[in-house]
Write a protein that holds these residues in place. Structure first.
Motif, PDB file in Angstrom:
ATOM      1  N   VAL A 157      -3.719  -6.951 -10.226  1.00  0.00           N
ATOM      2  CA  VAL A 157      -2.897  -5.836  -9.333  1.00  0.00           C
ATOM      3  C   VAL A 157      -3.547  -6.572  -7.950  1.00  0.00           C
ATOM      4  O   VAL A 157      -4.397  -6.438  -7.651  1.00  0.00           O
ATOM      5  CB  VAL A 157      -3.461  -4.572  -9.632  1.00  0.00           C
ATOM      6  CG1 VAL A 157      -2.835  -3.694  -8.726  1.00  0.00           C
ATOM      7  CG2 VAL A 157      -3.095  -4.234 -11.277  1.00  0.00           C
ATOM      8  N   THR A 158      -2.405  -6.742  -7.097  1.00  0.00           N
ATOM      9  CA  THR A 158      -2.464  -6.902  -5.737  1.00  0.00           C
ATOM     10  C   THR A 158      -1.800  -6.158  -4.907  1.00  0.00           C
ATOM     11  O   THR A 158      -0.609  -6.016  -5.090  1.00  0.00           O
ATOM     12  CB  THR A 158      -1.949  -8.401  -5.408  1.00  0.00           C
ATOM     13  OG1 THR A 158      -2.630  -9.449  -6.380  1.00  0.00           O
ATOM     14  CG2 THR A 158      -2.327  -8.929  -3.895  1.00  0.00           C
ATOM     15  N   VAL A 159      -2.639  -5.382  -3.959  1.00  0.00           N
ATOM     16  CA  VAL A 159      -2.077  -4.379  -3.011  1.00  0.00           C
ATOM     17  C   VAL A 159      -2.064  -4.800  -1.554  1.00  0.00           C
ATOM     18  O   VAL A 159      -3.166  -5.249  -1.041  1.00  0.00           O
ATOM     19  CB  VAL A 159      -2.717  -3.118  -3.324  1.00  0.00           C
ATOM     20  CG1 VAL A 159      -2.118  -2.018  -2.214  1.00  0.00           C
ATOM     21  CG2 VAL A 159      -2.788  -2.585  -4.681  1.00  0.00           C
ATOM     22  N   SER A 160      -1.006  -5.236  -1.100  1.00  0.00           N
ATOM     23  CA  SER A 160      -0.887  -5.581   0.346  1.00  0.00           C
ATOM     24  C   SER A 160      -1.084  -4.349   1.600  1.00  0.00           C
ATOM     25  O   SER A 160      -0.438  -3.508   1.162  1.00  0.00           O
ATOM     26  CB  SER A 160       0.360  -6.280   0.751  1.00  0.00           C
ATOM     27  OG  SER A 160       1.499  -5.818   0.468  1.00  0.00           O
ATOM     28  N   ALA A 166       0.578  -1.310  -0.049  1.00  0.00           N
ATOM     29  CA  ALA A 166      -0.150   0.034   0.022  1.00  0.00           C
ATOM     30  C   ALA A 166       0.970   1.407  -0.063  1.00  0.00           C
ATOM     31  O   ALA A 166       1.896   1.216   0.768  1.00  0.00           O
ATOM     32  CB  ALA A 166      -1.012   0.015   1.222  1.00  0.00           C
ATOM     33  N   GLY A 167       0.458   2.207  -0.825  1.00  0.00           N
ATOM     34  CA  GLY A 167       1.163   3.574  -1.105  1.00  0.00           C
ATOM     35  C   GLY A 167       1.967   3.649  -2.088  1.00  0.00           C
ATOM     36  O   GLY A 167       2.272   4.556  -2.544  1.00  0.00           O
ATOM     37  N   SER A 198      -0.287   5.998  -4.981  1.00  0.00           N
ATOM     38  CA  SER A 198      -0.889   5.676  -3.541  1.00  0.00           C
ATOM     39  C   SER A 198      -2.046   4.613  -3.530  1.00  0.00           C
ATOM     40  O   SER A 198      -3.193   4.651  -3.147  1.00  0.00           O
ATOM     41  CB  SER A 198      -1.725   7.068  -3.268  1.00  0.00           C
ATOM     42  OG  SER A 198      -0.918   8.291  -3.349  1.00  0.00           O
ATOM     43  N   LEU A 199      -1.696   3.353  -4.069  1.00  0.00           N
ATOM     44  CA  LEU A 199      -2.312   2.365  -4.067  1.00  0.00           C
ATOM     45  C   LEU A 199      -2.739   1.850  -2.886  1.00  0.00           C
ATOM     46  O   LEU A 199      -2.210   1.992  -1.628  1.00  0.00           O
ATOM     47  CB  LEU A 199      -1.665   1.203  -4.699  1.00  0.00           C
ATOM     48  CG  LEU A 199      -1.536   1.122  -6.459  1.00  0.00           C
ATOM     49  CD1 LEU A 199      -0.515   0.352  -6.887  1.00  0.00           C
ATOM     50  CD2 LEU A 199      -2.803   0.826  -6.859  1.00  0.00           C
ATOM     51  N   LYS A 200      -4.137   1.467  -2.517  1.00  0.00           N
ATOM     52  CA  LYS A 200      -4.820   0.973  -1.454  1.00  0.00           C
ATOM     53  C   LYS A 200      -5.257  -0.663  -1.653  1.00  0.00           C
ATOM     54  O   LYS A 200      -5.440  -0.997  -2.803  1.00  0.00           O
ATOM     55  CB  LYS A 200      -6.008   1.860  -1.179  1.00  0.00           C
ATOM     56  CG  LYS A 200      -5.898   3.227  -1.063  1.00  0.00           C
ATOM     57  CD  LYS A 200      -7.077   4.211  -1.084  1.00  0.00           C
ATOM     58  CE  LYS A 200      -6.936   5.467  -0.990  1.00  0.00           C
ATOM     59  NZ  LYS A 200      -8.374   6.057  -0.599  1.00  0.00           N
ATOM     60  N   PRO A 201      -5.310  -1.440  -0.654  1.00  0.00           N
ATOM     61  CA  PRO A 201      -5.595  -2.740  -0.710  1.00  0.00           C
ATOM     62  C   PRO A 201      -6.937  -2.885  -1.509  1.00  0.00           C
ATOM     63  O   PRO A 201      -7.095  -3.882  -2.257  1.00  0.00           O
ATOM     64  CB  PRO A 201      -6.000  -2.996   0.900  1.00  0.00           C
ATOM     65  CG  PRO A 201      -4.857  -2.429   1.358  1.00  0.00           C
ATOM     66  CD  PRO A 201      -5.035  -0.911   0.853  1.00  0.00           C
ATOM     67  N   LYS A 221     -10.215   8.802  -8.219  1.00  0.00           N
ATOM     68  CA  LYS A 221      -9.847  10.245  -8.632  1.00  0.00           C
ATOM     69  C   LYS A 221      -8.728  10.868  -7.778  1.00  0.00           C
ATOM     70  O   LYS A 221      -8.913  10.511  -6.678  1.00  0.00           O
ATOM     71  CB  LYS A 221     -11.046  11.115  -8.488  1.00  0.00           C
ATOM     72  CG  LYS A 221     -12.265  10.857  -9.607  1.00  0.00           C
ATOM     73  CD  LYS A 221     -13.312  11.689  -9.535  1.00  0.00           C
ATOM     74  CE  LYS A 221     -14.472  11.367 -10.433  1.00  0.00           C
ATOM     75  NZ  LYS A 221     -15.635  12.207 -10.170  1.00  0.00           N
ATOM     76  N   GLY A 222      -7.909  11.401  -8.331  1.00  0.00           N
ATOM     77  CA  GLY A 222      -6.690  12.177  -7.736  1.00  0.00           C
ATOM     78  C   GLY A 222      -5.580  11.046  -7.598  1.00  0.00           C
ATOM     79  O   GLY A 222      -4.598  11.564  -7.027  1.00  0.00           O
ATOM     80  N   ARG A 223      -5.839   9.709  -7.762  1.00  0.00           N
ATOM     81  CA  ARG A 223      -4.673   8.816  -7.446  1.00  0.00           C
ATOM     82  C   ARG A 223      -4.266   8.262  -8.827  1.00  0.00           C
ATOM     83  O   ARG A 223      -3.130   7.964  -8.906  1.00  0.00           O
ATOM     84  CB  ARG A 223      -5.065   7.633  -6.669  1.00  0.00           C
ATOM     85  CG  ARG A 223      -5.200   8.175  -4.997  1.00  0.00           C
ATOM     86  CD  ARG A 223      -5.619   7.113  -4.286  1.00  0.00           C
ATOM     87  NE  ARG A 223      -7.045   6.373  -4.557  1.00  0.00           N
ATOM     88  CZ  ARG A 223      -6.918   5.010  -4.822  1.00  0.00           C
ATOM     89  NH1 ARG A 223      -5.649   4.402  -4.730  1.00  0.00           N
ATOM     90  NH2 ARG A 223      -7.906   4.277  -5.140  1.00  0.00           N
TER      91      ARG A 223
END
Length: 116
Positions: free
Chosen positions: A112-115, A14-15, A84-87, A64-66
């Motif tokens: 796409v996997t976000v931990s 994340a992030g 700024s990826l989120k889970p 939006k914004g990311r």
């Protein structure tokens, strides 16, 4: 024949950021729009971003914004810059291209996997 090849997916914390690419090849004439959908397990598929003829764009409220969608017309390629990826961004992402007078074509999907 029209083919779409996606790349750029992966597993990140994340992030962090990822950049997805989708290149179209084959009988390409006039592209009306290109974009990205995503589908997470147990959830409805949603439109993430679209870029239309010209450069007008639209985004899902959740990104939006990311996220930023862009295109390279000379390369028949669409990109999705994801910051700024989120889970909750974890999903299979599918690109598409809408070719005038031919219809829509889809990529194979990229995970796409976000931990957290």
């Amino acid at each position: 024949q029209v083919q779409l090849v996606e790349s750029g997916g992966g597993l990140v914390q994340a992030g962090n950021s990822l950049r997805l690419s989708c290149a179209a090849s084959g009988s390409i004439f006039s592209i009306r729009s290109m974009g990205w959908y995503r589908q997470a397990p147990g959830k409805q598929r949603e439109l993430v971003a679209v870029i239309a003829d010209g450069s007008s764009t639209n985004y899902a409220d959740s990104v939006k914004g990311r996220f930023t969608i862009s295109r390279d017309n000379a390369k028949n390629t669409v990109y999705l810059q994801m910051n700024s990826l989120k889970p909750e961004d974890t999903a299979v992402y599918y690109c598409y291209v809408d070719i005038a007078r031919r219809g829509a074509y889809w990529g194979q999907g990229t995970q796409v996997t976000v931990s957290s």
